[in-house]
Design a protein around this motif. Structure first.
Motif, PDB file in Angstrom:
ATOM      1  N   ARG A   1       4.286  -8.156   1.353  1.00 44.52           N
ATOM      2  CA  ARG A   1       3.531  -8.689   2.496  1.00 44.52           C
ATOM      3  C   ARG A   1       3.305  -7.591   3.540  1.00 44.52           C
ATOM      4  O   ARG A   1       2.218  -7.453   4.093  1.00 44.52           O
ATOM      5  CB  ARG A   1       4.292  -9.867   3.113  1.00 44.52           C
ATOM      6  N   PHE A   2       4.371  -6.785   3.768  1.00 44.36           N
ATOM      7  CA  PHE A   2       4.239  -5.700   4.744  1.00 44.36           C
ATOM      8  C   PHE A   2       3.194  -4.680   4.285  1.00 44.36           C
ATOM      9  O   PHE A   2       2.371  -4.212   5.076  1.00 44.36           O
ATOM     10  CB  PHE A   2       5.598  -5.013   4.930  1.00 44.36           C
ATOM     11  N   ALA A   3       3.203  -4.377   3.010  1.00 46.68           N
ATOM     12  CA  ALA A   3       2.256  -3.395   2.475  1.00 46.68           C
ATOM     13  C   ALA A   3       0.827  -3.900   2.617  1.00 46.68           C
ATOM     14  O   ALA A   3      -0.079  -3.146   3.008  1.00 46.68           O
ATOM     15  CB  ALA A   3       2.576  -3.095   1.018  1.00 46.68           C
ATOM     16  N   MET A   4       0.617  -5.168   2.313  1.00 43.73           N
ATOM     17  CA  MET A   4      -0.728  -5.724   2.385  1.00 43.73           C
ATOM     18  C   MET A   4      -1.233  -5.750   3.820  1.00 43.73           C
ATOM     19  O   MET A   4      -2.395  -5.417   4.091  1.00 43.73           O
ATOM     20  CB  MET A   4      -0.740  -7.129   1.781  1.00 43.73           C
ATOM     21  N   ARG A   5      -0.363  -6.124   4.762  1.00 44.66           N
ATOM     22  CA  ARG A   5      -0.761  -6.147   6.160  1.00 44.66           C
ATOM     23  C   ARG A   5      -1.056  -4.743   6.677  1.00 44.66           C
ATOM     24  O   ARG A   5      -1.988  -4.536   7.458  1.00 44.66           O
ATOM     25  CB  ARG A   5       0.344  -6.790   7.000  1.00 44.66           C
ATOM     26  N   SER A   6      -0.249  -3.787   6.242  1.00 47.18           N
ATOM     27  CA  SER A   6      -0.451  -2.413   6.700  1.00 47.18           C
ATOM     28  C   SER A   6      -1.802  -1.866   6.241  1.00 47.18           C
ATOM     29  O   SER A   6      -2.463  -1.108   6.956  1.00 47.18           O
ATOM     30  CB  SER A   6       0.673  -1.511   6.189  1.00 47.18           C
ATOM     31  N   LEU A   7      -2.194  -2.252   5.027  1.00 43.83           N
ATOM     32  CA  LEU A   7      -3.470  -1.779   4.509  1.00 43.83           C
ATOM     33  C   LEU A   7      -4.648  -2.536   5.105  1.00 43.83           C
ATOM     34  O   LEU A   7      -5.750  -1.994   5.217  1.00 43.83           O
ATOM     35  CB  LEU A   7      -3.503  -1.903   2.981  1.00 43.83           C
TER      36      LEU A   7
ATOM     37  N   ARG B   1      -1.378   4.118  -1.436  1.00 51.14           N
ATOM     38  CA  ARG B   1      -0.930   4.325  -0.060  1.00 51.14           C
ATOM     39  C   ARG B   1       0.466   3.775   0.184  1.00 51.14           C
ATOM     40  O   ARG B   1       1.150   4.184   1.132  1.00 51.14           O
ATOM     41  CB  ARG B   1      -1.913   3.633   0.903  1.00 51.14           C
ATOM     42  N   MET B   2       0.886   2.842  -0.685  1.00 53.63           N
ATOM     43  CA  MET B   2       2.194   2.205  -0.521  1.00 53.63           C
ATOM     44  C   MET B   2       2.901   2.139  -1.879  1.00 53.63           C
ATOM     45  O   MET B   2       2.270   1.847  -2.896  1.00 53.63           O
ATOM     46  CB  MET B   2       2.051   0.779   0.020  1.00 53.63           C
ATOM     47  N   VAL B   3       4.222   2.386  -1.850  1.00 53.85           N
ATOM     48  CA  VAL B   3       5.053   2.242  -3.048  1.00 53.85           C
ATOM     49  C   VAL B   3       6.287   1.432  -2.675  1.00 53.85           C
ATOM     50  O   VAL B   3       7.005   1.789  -1.729  1.00 53.85           O
ATOM     51  CB  VAL B   3       5.473   3.608  -3.620  1.00 53.85           C
ATOM     52  N   ILE B   4       6.523   0.356  -3.424  1.00 52.99           N
ATOM     53  CA  ILE B   4       7.683  -0.495  -3.190  1.00 52.99           C
ATOM     54  C   ILE B   4       8.718  -0.207  -4.261  1.00 52.99           C
ATOM     55  O   ILE B   4       8.458  -0.389  -5.459  1.00 52.99           O
ATOM     56  CB  ILE B   4       7.290  -1.980  -3.230  1.00 52.99           C
ATOM     57  N   LEU B   5       9.890   0.252  -3.846  1.00 55.57           N
ATOM     58  CA  LEU B   5      11.011   0.494  -4.764  1.00 55.57           C
ATOM     59  C   LEU B   5      11.956  -0.698  -4.653  1.00 55.57           C
ATOM     60  O   LEU B   5      12.661  -0.864  -3.652  1.00 55.57           O
ATOM     61  CB  LEU B   5      11.728   1.793  -4.398  1.00 55.57           C
ATOM     62  N   ASP B   6      11.960  -1.528  -5.675  1.00 57.75           N
ATOM     63  CA  ASP B   6      12.780  -2.746  -5.647  1.00 57.75           C
ATOM     64  C   ASP B   6      14.084  -2.511  -6.388  1.00 57.75           C
ATOM     65  O   ASP B   6      14.096  -2.234  -7.592  1.00 57.75           O
ATOM     66  CB  ASP B   6      12.027  -3.901  -6.288  1.00 57.75           C
ATOM     67  N   LEU B   7      15.233  -2.597  -5.644  1.00 61.12           N
ATOM     68  CA  LEU B   7      16.558  -2.320  -6.214  1.00 61.12           C
ATOM     69  C   LEU B   7      17.316  -3.595  -6.536  1.00 61.12           C
ATOM     70  O   LEU B   7      18.542  -3.563  -6.677  1.00 61.12           O
ATOM     71  CB  LEU B   7      17.368  -1.476  -5.231  1.00 61.12           C
ATOM     72  N   THR B   8      16.618  -4.709  -6.676  1.00 62.19           N
ATOM     73  CA  THR B   8      17.300  -5.989  -6.925  1.00 62.19           C
ATOM     74  C   THR B   8      18.176  -5.934  -8.163  1.00 62.19           C
ATOM     75  O   THR B   8      19.278  -6.499  -8.187  1.00 62.19           O
ATOM     76  CB  THR B   8      16.251  -7.112  -7.078  1.00 62.19           C
ATOM     77  N   GLY B   9      17.717  -5.246  -9.195  1.00 60.29           N
ATOM     78  CA  GLY B   9      18.477  -5.215 -10.451  1.00 60.29           C
ATOM     79  C   GLY B   9      19.416  -4.037 -10.577  1.00 60.29           C
ATOM     80  O   GLY B   9      20.014  -3.826 -11.644  1.00 60.29           O
ATOM     81  N   VAL B  10      19.594  -3.235  -9.511  1.00 60.93           N
ATOM     82  CA  VAL B  10      20.468  -2.062  -9.578  1.00 60.93           C
ATOM     83  C   VAL B  10      21.888  -2.449  -9.215  1.00 60.93           C
ATOM     84  O   VAL B  10      22.142  -3.023  -8.146  1.00 60.93           O
ATOM     85  CB  VAL B  10      19.955  -0.943  -8.639  1.00 60.93           C
ATOM     86  N   ASP B  11      22.846  -2.161 -10.105  1.00 58.91           N
ATOM     87  CA  ASP B  11      24.252  -2.519  -9.891  1.00 58.91           C
ATOM     88  C   ASP B  11      25.047  -1.380  -9.264  1.00 58.91           C
ATOM     89  O   ASP B  11      25.976  -1.603  -8.492  1.00 58.91           O
ATOM     90  CB  ASP B  11      24.899  -2.907 -11.231  1.00 58.91           C
TER      91      ASP B  11
END
Length: 398
Positions: A384-390, A316-326
């Motif tokens: 945290r947002f994903a868990m609360r939403s579910l 139901r939720m997908v987190i795209l983490d761009l921390t390592g994208v330059d």
């Protein structure tokens, strides 16, 4: 005496057309023909012998009748078909080495005609023409023999023939050396006794159906590719002629190539998994941490893998983490937005986290709109947002 009488009656019927007891013979006779004439029954036994044949071969009729045709054939004839079982009209042609008393070994052209007559067994009548040096038919025959000898002597092939019972009547070719045997090694032996059923199954099918075939078989420690051609028709196949080529090295190379391709595919799968590390961090929540350069090619790969995983896990939720994208260019930013929209069509919410200052500045400069995409500074916040939403729907249900 009775056998001689039958042969005599057979000869009279053959030479005089349909002459039988009480009828008058036609005015013509084989003895008046310019060419020697010999008639053979189904077993290649001589049943008629003209005076021209007597002059050519030097044998009287009484000495020739009842004998096998080998009586006048040179021992060098390795493969001979004079039974005439498939002849339908005059002109069936063979070039044969013959033995005569006066001239020794000579080359003759045998022209066959299938003939049956009342009072005589079904026989093949052969008109024999001695060939002189320089004769066109002899030159063609010699040329074919040279070509065949060149192929069999220099190429890794085996040319063979088995009769209707499976007995080898011809067996030659350089490919025999790879089996560790000499030329004509299997002559007179039965193929069904020499080789197991898995090797001869195709030949049995050819004899039964009367149709040509192409097959591969393992025999004598080698891999052979064979073409088999029947002579005759289904139900009455007289023999099977085959050409076998040693393809052991080719098959080994193909196997090695397939193994390398499989290895490359496995490596590509591992690399793809490493480059698209999709992690299930919670029930129906996936996370995809991206690192390095996120270009258009990689974005397309990510979309394909991620959408398949969402469908497989019913996330139901997908987190795209761009921390390592330059680096993030315009096309890739648009693909990122398209990915989030595609997730929405699957009933899944896309969340973007970890946008670095440089990437954020690039997005602003390029004018890419991200207002409809939920973004968070840290992966932790997005999770945290994903868990609360579910959890919210579950609390409401209670």
């Amino acid at each position: 005496m009775e056998a001689r009488g039958e042969r005599a009656r057979g000869r009279r019927a053959l030479t005089n057309g349909t002459k039988t007891r009480g009828t008058k013979a036609p005015p013509w006779s084989w003895d008046n023909l310019p060419l020697p004439v010999v008639a053979l029954d189904e077993k290649l036994v001589i049943v008629a012998w003209s005076s021209g044949a007597e002059r050519l071969f030097g044998h009287a009729e009484k000495d020739a009748l009842g004998k096998h045709v080998d009586f006048v054939l040179d021992e060098g004839n390795e493969r001979l078909e004079l039974s005439g079982e498939d002849t339908e009209s005059a002109g069936w042609r063979r070039i044969v080495r013959c033995t005569t008393r006066a001239q020794g070994s000579i080359t003759c052209e045998w022209l066959g005609h299938r003939k049956g007559a009342a009072g005589a067994p079904s026989a093949t009548v052969w008109f024999i023409r001695p060939l002189e040096e320089g004769d066109a038919a002899l030159r063609l025959h010699d040329r074919v023999e040279r070509l065949l000898d060149t192929v069999l002597g220099n190429m890794p092939v085996i040319l063979w023939e088995v009769d209707h019972s499976g007995t080898f009547t011809f067996h030659d070719g350089r490919g025999l050396a790879r089996m560790g045997v000499g030329r004509h090694h299997l002559l007179g032996k039965n193929i069904f006794e020499v080789y197991p059923d898995d090797v001869t199954r195709d030949i049995r099918n050819v004899m039964r159906t009367g149709e040509q075939s192409h097959s591969f078989a393992e025999a004598d420690g080698r891999t052979w590719e064979s073409w088999s051609v029947p002579t005759g028709e289904a139900g009455s196949v007289r023999s099977v002629i085959g050409l076998s080529i040693d393809v052991t090295e080719q098959k080994r190379s193909e196997a090695e190539l397939r193994a390398r391709i499989d290895l490359i595919e496995r490596q590509r799968h591992v690399i793809r998994e490493l480059s698209v590390p999709i992690i299930q961090v919670w029930d129906r929540v996936l996370a995809l941490p991206l690192t390095g350069v996120f270009d258009s090619g990689r974005a397309a790969e990510v979309m394909e893998e991620l959408l398949e995983r969402v469908c497989a896990t019913q996330s139901r939720m997908v987190i795209l983490d761009l921390t390592g994208v330059d680096v993030l260019d315009t096309a890739t930013a648009n693909r990122l937005i398209s990915l989030v929209r595609a997730l929405g069509l699957l009933g899944c919410t896309g969340i973007v986290t970890g946008i670095r200052p440089g990437v954020a500045q690039t997005i602003v400069d390029l004018g890419v709109e991200l207002e409809q995409i939920r973004t968070f500074a840290l992966l932790r916040d997005g999770l945290r947002f994903a868990m609360r939403s579910l959890e919210a729907p579950r609390t409401t249900e209670r």
